[in-house]
Write a protein that holds these residues in place. Sequence first.
Motif, PDB file in Angstrom:
ATOM      1  N   TYR A  54       0.834  -1.201   0.000  1.00 39.95           N
ATOM      2  CA  TYR A  54       0.000   0.000   0.000  1.00 39.95           C
ATOM      3  C   TYR A  54       0.866   1.248   0.000  1.00 39.95           C
ATOM      4  CZ  TYR A  54      -3.470   3.421   1.580  1.00 39.95           C
ATOM      5  OH  TYR A  54      -4.275   4.526   1.694  1.00 39.95           O
ATOM      6  N   GLY A  55       1.894   1.267   0.841  1.00 31.93           N
ATOM      7  CA  GLY A  55       2.779   2.422   0.903  1.00 31.93           C
ATOM      8  C   GLY A  55       3.508   2.671  -0.407  1.00 31.93           C
ATOM      9  N   LEU A  56       3.938   1.602  -1.073  1.00 37.75           N
ATOM     10  CA  LEU A  56       4.646   1.763  -2.345  1.00 37.75           C
ATOM     11  C   LEU A  56       3.734   2.327  -3.425  1.00 37.75           C
ATOM     12  CD1 LEU A  56       6.739  -1.545  -2.412  1.00 37.75           C
ATOM     13  CD2 LEU A  56       7.585   0.770  -2.018  1.00 37.75           C
ATOM     14  N   VAL A  57       2.493   1.818  -3.498  1.00 35.26           N
ATOM     15  CA  VAL A  57       1.560   2.309  -4.512  1.00 35.26           C
ATOM     16  C   VAL A  57       1.182   3.768  -4.229  1.00 35.26           C
ATOM     17  CG1 VAL A  57      -0.701   1.980  -5.570  1.00 35.26           C
ATOM     18  CG2 VAL A  57       0.679  -0.003  -4.950  1.00 35.26           C
ATOM     19  N   VAL A  58       0.938   4.082  -2.947  1.00 36.45           N
ATOM     20  CA  VAL A  58       0.600   5.456  -2.578  1.00 36.45           C
ATOM     21  C   VAL A  58       1.745   6.402  -2.929  1.00 36.45           C
ATOM     22  CG1 VAL A  58       0.259   6.985  -0.604  1.00 36.45           C
ATOM     23  CG2 VAL A  58      -1.091   4.894  -0.808  1.00 36.45           C
ATOM     24  N   VAL A  67      -6.444  -2.182  -4.253  1.00 33.74           N
ATOM     25  CA  VAL A  67      -7.708  -1.474  -4.470  1.00 33.74           C
ATOM     26  C   VAL A  67      -7.742  -0.159  -3.701  1.00 33.74           C
ATOM     27  CG1 VAL A  67     -10.191  -1.598  -4.057  1.00 33.74           C
ATOM     28  CG2 VAL A  67      -8.984  -3.585  -4.969  1.00 33.74           C
ATOM     29  N   ALA A  68      -7.301  -0.198  -2.437  1.00 32.60           N
ATOM     30  CA  ALA A  68      -7.357   1.000  -1.602  1.00 32.60           C
ATOM     31  C   ALA A  68      -6.401   2.085  -2.090  1.00 32.60           C
ATOM     32  CB  ALA A  68      -7.041   0.633  -0.156  1.00 32.60           C
ATOM     33  N   ALA A  69      -5.247   1.674  -2.606  1.00 32.40           N
ATOM     34  CA  ALA A  69      -4.242   2.655  -3.019  1.00 32.40           C
ATOM     35  C   ALA A  69      -4.378   3.071  -4.472  1.00 32.40           C
ATOM     36  CB  ALA A  69      -2.842   2.085  -2.792  1.00 32.40           C
TER      37      ALA A  69
END
Length: 292
Positions: free
Chosen positions: A33-37, A134-136
């Motif tokens: 998630y952190g990488l995609v964000v 999905v969230a990011a």
Amino acid sequence: MQRWCARHGPQPAARMIRRTSPRPPAVEGLRAYGLVVAMWVRSTMAYRVSFVLTTLGNLAVTGLDFVAILLMFAHVDALGGFSLPEIALLYGTSSASLGLADLAFGRTDRIGRRVRDGSFDILLLRPVPVLAQVAADRFALRRAGRIVQGAAVLGWGMARVDVAWTLPKALFVAVTVVGGAAIFAAVYVAGAAFQFWASDAAEVQSSFTYGGSTMLQYPPTIFAAELVRGVTFVVPLAFVNWLPVLRLLGREDPLGLPGWVDFCGPLVAVVMLTAAGLAWRAGLRSYRSTGS
């Protein structure tokens, strides 16, 4: 491995296995998630002027809700027995909580569209937890405008309301905002899971998130008792801010619940997140692709 055990014994071999074992799914999900964000933030910052303008626009649009409340109080002194600073506490906690959840999980409303066009299959092929992707997806930093605006109204309300503030009370407000964000996040995830079975249900999700936040900006005393019971025991949005703020203001809740219930927001958030996670897993297992 057998040669290693023969030379060094079982304990070093066990240590080697632990070192090479994969990360826990939750840790791997947060990392992904952190990488995609970070990728989407870098993309956004490539056009800084556009980012600033869209953020200010988002801030202005969300601020219109409180402007409507200000116009209302130009003609009345109280609403449901609540003064303007007390309404500001309700508004600020609700808006800030929804803003945090919307920033982190707001893109889950795209699940239905992905299921319909078959692009959800792409997420399943990547070695990354699907919910994190999905969230990011298309992380929109401009949505932080709602958080800033809600926090500003909350700060103004805290400064003007008739409450003897102490450090525990200030921490209680912070916990209330974070717990409320977790409750809204659970609603986002549960709504995304529901879209595996009803792919056109994004509006249903919005009715509980944006619609729920709008309702929580006003005191529970103006709503029917049946509605208050529904958002307390069925979809417990009342724990986002109604019950905690009533405790801060020293008011009794309309349902006459025991006083300790006002502190159950974090526990309700944990229960809702667990239930939403189970619903997400059930929805993911039921997915059968489009066949195209």
